[in-house]
Motif scaffolding. Sequence first.
Motif, short mmCIF file in Angstrom:
data_model
loop_
_atom_site.label_atom_id
_atom_site.label_comp_id
_atom_site.label_asym_id
_atom_site.label_seq_id
_atom_site.Cartn_x
_atom_site.Cartn_y
_atom_site.Cartn_z
N MET A 56 -50.55 -16.96 -64.53
CA MET A 56 -50.10 -17.51 -63.27
C MET A 56 -48.63 -17.16 -63.05
O MET A 56 -47.80 -17.36 -63.92
N GLN A 57 -48.35 -16.62 -61.88
CA GLN A 57 -46.98 -16.20 -61.58
C GLN A 57 -46.18 -17.36 -60.99
O GLN A 57 -46.70 -18.14 -60.20
N ARG A 58 -44.95 -17.46 -61.44
CA ARG A 58 -44.06 -18.52 -60.96
C ARG A 58 -43.58 -18.21 -59.55
O ARG A 58 -43.29 -17.06 -59.23
N LYS A 59 -43.46 -19.24 -58.71
CA LYS A 59 -42.95 -19.04 -57.36
C LYS A 59 -41.46 -18.72 -57.41
O LYS A 59 -40.75 -19.15 -58.31
N SER A 60 -41.00 -17.96 -56.44
CA SER A 60 -39.59 -17.60 -56.38
C SER A 60 -38.75 -18.85 -56.03
O SER A 60 -39.27 -19.83 -55.51
N ILE A 61 -37.46 -18.76 -56.31
CA ILE A 61 -36.57 -19.88 -56.02
C ILE A 61 -36.55 -20.20 -54.52
O ILE A 61 -36.67 -21.37 -54.15
N PRO A 62 -36.44 -19.21 -53.63
CA PRO A 62 -36.47 -19.55 -52.20
C PRO A 62 -37.80 -20.18 -51.76
O PRO A 62 -37.81 -21.06 -50.91
N ALA A 63 -38.91 -19.76 -52.36
CA ALA A 63 -40.21 -20.34 -51.99
C ALA A 63 -40.31 -21.79 -52.46
O ALA A 63 -40.87 -22.64 -51.76
N ARG A 64 -39.76 -22.08 -53.64
CA ARG A 64 -39.81 -23.46 -54.15
C ARG A 64 -38.86 -24.39 -53.41
O ARG A 64 -39.05 -25.59 -53.43
N SER A 65 -37.84 -23.83 -52.80
CA SER A 65 -36.83 -24.69 -52.16
C SER A 65 -36.75 -24.47 -50.66
O SER A 65 -35.68 -24.60 -50.06
N PHE A 66 -37.86 -24.16 -50.03
CA PHE A 66 -37.90 -23.87 -48.59
C PHE A 66 -37.29 -25.00 -47.76
O PHE A 66 -36.40 -24.77 -46.95
N TRP A 67 -37.76 -26.22 -47.95
CA TRP A 67 -37.27 -27.34 -47.14
C TRP A 67 -35.84 -27.71 -47.50
O TRP A 67 -35.07 -28.12 -46.63
N VAL A 68 -35.47 -27.54 -48.73
CA VAL A 68 -34.09 -27.81 -49.14
C VAL A 68 -33.15 -26.83 -48.44
O VAL A 68 -32.07 -27.21 -47.97
N ILE A 69 -33.56 -25.57 -48.34
CA ILE A 69 -32.75 -24.56 -47.66
C ILE A 69 -32.55 -24.95 -46.19
O ILE A 69 -31.44 -24.94 -45.68
N ILE A 70 -33.62 -25.32 -45.53
CA ILE A 70 -33.53 -25.65 -44.11
C ILE A 70 -32.69 -26.91 -43.90
O ILE A 70 -31.76 -26.93 -43.08
N ILE A 71 -32.99 -27.97 -44.63
CA ILE A 71 -32.27 -29.23 -44.42
C ILE A 71 -30.81 -29.13 -44.85
O ILE A 71 -29.91 -29.48 -44.08
N ALA A 72 -30.57 -28.64 -46.04
CA ALA A 72 -29.19 -28.54 -46.53
C ALA A 72 -28.38 -27.55 -45.70
O ALA A 72 -27.21 -27.80 -45.39
N GLY A 73 -28.98 -26.45 -45.31
CA GLY A 73 -28.28 -25.46 -44.51
C GLY A 73 -27.89 -26.01 -43.15
O GLY A 73 -26.74 -25.87 -42.71
N PHE A 74 -28.83 -26.67 -42.47
CA PHE A 74 -28.52 -27.18 -41.15
C PHE A 74 -27.58 -28.37 -41.19
O PHE A 74 -26.69 -28.48 -40.36
N VAL A 75 -27.75 -29.25 -42.16
CA VAL A 75 -26.85 -30.41 -42.25
C VAL A 75 -25.42 -29.95 -42.54
O VAL A 75 -24.47 -30.39 -41.90
N THR A 76 -25.26 -29.04 -43.49
CA THR A 76 -23.93 -28.53 -43.81
C THR A 76 -23.35 -27.74 -42.65
O THR A 76 -22.19 -27.94 -42.27
N GLY A 77 -24.14 -26.85 -42.09
CA GLY A 77 -23.66 -26.03 -40.99
C GLY A 77 -23.31 -26.84 -39.75
O GLY A 77 -22.28 -26.61 -39.12
N MET A 78 -24.15 -27.80 -39.41
CA MET A 78 -23.86 -28.62 -38.22
C MET A 78 -22.66 -29.52 -38.48
O MET A 78 -21.89 -29.81 -37.56
#
Length: 93
Positions: free
Chosen positions: A1-23
């Motif tokens: 079984m192949q491990r998911k990539s870091i961006p795939a595992r943290s999709f929602w964290v990227i969106i929420i943290a990115g927008f909260v910090t950026g805004m």
Amino acid sequence: MQRKSIPARSFWVIIIAGFVTGMGNGSVFGAALMCWMGRGGFEDWGGMMMDAYVPTTFNGFMTLWMLLFGLVFTLMLALGLKRHDTIENARHG
């Protein structure tokens, strides 16, 4: 079984943290701009409801910058985590 990539595992964290910090940074930019130019050449403050999103009003202009900062920070975070994943896979691969 192949491990998911870091961006795939943290999709929602990227969106929420990115927008909260950026805004948040966009609102600081907006506050600095308000202190510097006052209302400037904007005839209308913008107010509430949908007027707050019209870029030709002062409030809409600030909202536009907050959304743009949020989008850019989200893209920067996604790119950074993608690069980090590439380095980690090369080291452990």
